[in-house]
Design a protein around this motif. Structure first.
Motif, mmCIF file in Angstrom:
data_model
loop_
_atom_site.group_PDB
_atom_site.id
_atom_site.type_symbol
_atom_site.label_atom_id
_atom_site.label_comp_id
_atom_site.label_asym_id
_atom_site.label_seq_id
_atom_site.Cartn_x
_atom_site.Cartn_y
_atom_site.Cartn_z
ATOM 1 N N ALA A 243 48.876 39.490 31.559
ATOM 2 C CA ALA A 243 48.441 38.154 31.982
ATOM 3 C C ALA A 243 47.733 38.219 33.325
ATOM 4 N N LEU A 244 48.285 38.974 34.255
ATOM 5 C CA LEU A 244 47.680 39.099 35.582
ATOM 6 C C LEU A 244 46.320 39.785 35.527
ATOM 7 N N SER A 245 46.114 40.613 34.505
ATOM 8 C CA SER A 245 44.819 41.297 34.368
ATOM 9 C C SER A 245 43.695 40.335 33.992
ATOM 10 N N ARG A 246 44.076 39.130 33.560
ATOM 11 C CA ARG A 246 43.060 38.150 33.155
ATOM 12 C C ARG A 246 42.810 37.075 34.216
ATOM 13 N N LEU A 247 43.422 37.204 35.381
ATOM 14 C CA LEU A 247 43.232 36.197 36.427
ATOM 15 C C LEU A 247 41.750 35.984 36.729
ATOM 16 N N GLY A 248 41.355 34.717 36.809
ATOM 17 C CA GLY A 248 39.971 34.377 37.118
ATOM 18 C C GLY A 248 39.072 34.269 35.917
ATOM 19 N N ASP A 249 39.532 34.718 34.751
ATOM 20 C CA ASP A 249 38.700 34.604 33.553
ATOM 21 C C ASP A 249 38.419 33.135 33.256
ATOM 22 N N PRO A 250 37.205 32.812 32.829
ATOM 23 C CA PRO A 250 36.818 31.402 32.644
ATOM 24 C C PRO A 250 37.509 30.748 31.450
ATOM 25 N N TYR A 251 37.735 29.439 31.572
ATOM 26 C CA TYR A 251 38.416 28.666 30.534
ATOM 27 C C TYR A 251 37.397 28.020 29.598
ATOM 28 N N LYS A 332 57.024 31.334 39.160
ATOM 29 C CA LYS A 332 55.571 31.385 39.003
ATOM 30 C C LYS A 332 55.194 31.462 37.517
ATOM 31 N N VAL A 333 53.973 31.074 37.236
ATOM 32 C CA VAL A 333 53.476 31.122 35.870
ATOM 33 C C VAL A 333 52.018 31.555 35.891
ATOM 34 N N VAL A 334 51.593 32.272 34.861
ATOM 35 C CA VAL A 334 50.178 32.600 34.657
ATOM 36 C C VAL A 334 49.715 31.816 33.442
ATOM 37 N N ASP A 335 48.639 31.057 33.594
ATOM 38 C CA ASP A 335 48.146 30.259 32.469
ATOM 39 C C ASP A 335 46.650 30.045 32.598
ATOM 40 N N ALA A 336 46.023 29.820 31.462
ATOM 41 C CA ALA A 336 44.610 29.453 31.438
ATOM 42 C C ALA A 336 44.534 27.949 31.618
ATOM 43 N N SER A 337 44.063 27.526 32.774
ATOM 44 C CA SER A 337 44.113 26.122 33.171
ATOM 45 C C SER A 337 42.799 25.416 32.867
ATOM 46 N N SER A 338 42.863 24.358 32.072
ATOM 47 C CA SER A 338 41.666 23.572 31.799
ATOM 48 C C SER A 338 41.236 22.797 33.036
ATOM 49 N N SER A 339 42.209 22.325 33.836
ATOM 50 C CA SER A 339 41.866 21.536 35.015
ATOM 51 C C SER A 339 41.220 22.392 36.103
ATOM 52 N N ARG A 340 41.589 23.667 36.166
ATOM 53 C CA ARG A 340 41.004 24.556 37.175
ATOM 54 C C ARG A 340 39.884 25.425 36.614
ATOM 55 N N GLY A 341 39.747 25.432 35.310
ATOM 56 C CA GLY A 341 38.629 26.125 34.687
ATOM 57 C C GLY A 341 38.739 27.629 34.639
ATOM 58 N N TYR A 345 47.374 32.018 38.684
ATOM 59 C CA TYR A 345 48.760 32.380 38.982
ATOM 60 C C TYR A 345 49.253 31.320 39.949
ATOM 61 N N ARG A 346 50.286 30.566 39.578
ATOM 62 C CA ARG A 346 50.691 29.428 40.405
ATOM 63 C C ARG A 346 52.165 29.117 40.197
ATOM 64 N N ASP A 347 52.642 28.146 40.991
ATOM 65 C CA ASP A 347 54.017 27.696 40.836
ATOM 66 C C ASP A 347 54.200 27.053 39.461
ATOM 67 N N LEU A 348 55.376 27.200 38.919
ATOM 68 C CA LEU A 348 55.726 26.543 37.663
ATOM 69 C C LEU A 348 55.667 25.036 37.906
#
Length: 367
Positions: A243-251, A332-341, A345-348
């Motif tokens: 999951a961390l390897s995908r940080l910054g990938d576009p949504y 913490k959680v790793v997620d593909a965020s639509s709001s952030r695009g 990696y952020r707080d739960l």
């Protein structure tokens, strides 16, 4: 005229769908439509054989934007569209009157009509509907005052009533339920969102995402079935690293899986696919899979690699799940965020919207 392959597909779809009384009516309409142009048949299939989950885009466009109704459209379906047009005209008059009372913001006529459509399209009769009361469910009224000066410079104070548009869908639906004296199901609400997007953009509503402003005060039903004591394994740690390897990938929901794009459910699916765990393709179906296979855990037992599911709006899917992320440990959680695009990696976040927790690689050891 439709070719033999098309007719065969329509016939097979009709046979498979004829499991309940409601679908029999749809089958009858399809049979009547066999000889209509190929595109019209496909439109009818997508609407009538899937109930209210998939909407007839042509009917929505004709209801909201007028246009000539093809002579090939079955008579009862034509009547439904014409009924909506007449109702929309009545709603437009009332919306215009209320708009004159609005000082800040605006009343969204498409939203009013989309919810009306979801509740009444196909109704046997629209007689007796109180259009005024229906429309007023979308605003609240305030008593205000203003001052003005006459020709002699004398100030006067007057009271007046102002209409304030509501921005919260849960509040609007509570108003409607009280006014109409009926429960508005989650399916109705999901359909209204779908209709709204189809009327405005010609495409379906987004079913996944981590923020839906109109549903900010949506309180989902928490999952109440048993959770399990599942062993924690190295697989979870590997899932976090992936999951961390995908940080910054576009949504992007539309482009997921291409050129580095991902959405929340594809990210989870991609991660666990690398770890030889096959998960379905949407957040809601992933949640359902975990429930059906005894892979749910409690929030207190969350371990790195576990899945966290959120319900940010009514979407008509399993548990109304709209978002999923990978728990990374330490809150913490790793997620593909639509709001952030992008993948973050952020707080739960949004504890009140979390509906389910799961360990997809687990095996049940105790209940």
């Amino acid at each position: 005229m439709a070719d033999p392959v098309t007719i065969t597909l329509v016939a097979k779809a009709a046979i498979m769908a004829a499991a309940d009384k409601r679908t029999w009516k749809a089958v009858g309409v399809l049979i009547a439509a066999i000889l209509t142009p190929f595109i019209l048949i496909i439109v009818m299939i997508s609407s009538l054989l899937s109930g209210t989950a998939n909407h007839n885009n042509a009917a929505v466009q004709l209801s909201f934007h007028d246009g000539v109704i093809s002579g090939q459209v079955p008579e009862d379906y034509r009547e439904y569209i014409e009924d909506m047009r007449k109702s929309f005209s009545k709603l437009d008059v009332i919306i215009a009157e209320i708009t004159l009372m609005i000082e800040d913001g605006s009343l969204d006529p498409v939203q009013v009509k989309a919810i009306f459509y979801s509740l009444y399209f196909g109704a046997e009769s629209l007689r007796g509907i109180d259009y005024q009361s229906f429309t007023e469910c979308f605003v609240r009224y305030e008593e205000r005052t203003h001052t003005w000066s006459d020709e002699d410079g004398v100030e006067h104070e007057e009271s007046y009533t102002a209409a304030v548009p509501l921005t919260s869908l849960p509040v609007i639906y509570r108003n409607l339920e009280s006014t109409l004296g009926r429960r508005i199901s989650y399916e109705n609400q999901a359909n209204a969102s779908e209709i709204y997007y189809r009327a405005l953009y010609g495409t379906g509503a987004a079913g996944e995402g981590d923020r839906f402003d109109q549903w900010s005060d949506w309180l989902p039903e928490q999952f109440v079935n048993p959770v399990y004591d599942l062993a924690v394994g190295e697989t979870g740690s590997q899932a976090v690293q992936l999951a961390l390897s995908r940080l910054g990938d576009p949504y992007s929901q539309e482009l997921r899986g291409r050129a580095g794009y991902t959405d929340c459910s594809y990210l989870v699916q991609w991660i666990y696919r690398q770890l030889k765990v096959n998960l379905p393709g949407t957040a809601a179906e992933q949640g359902k899979y975990c429930v059906n296979n005894g892979l749910t855990v409690s929030k207190a037992d969350l371990a790195p690699g576990d899945l966290v599911f959120w319900s940010h709006k009514v979407n008509g899917r399993y548990l109304n799940i709209t978002h999923v992320g990978i728990y990374a440990g330490n809150g913490k959680v790793v997620d593909a965020s639509s709001s952030r695009g992008r993948v973050v990696y952020r707080d739960l976040f949004d504890a009140d919207k979390q509906v389910l927790y799961a360990r997809p690689y687990g095996s049940k050891t105790a209940q």
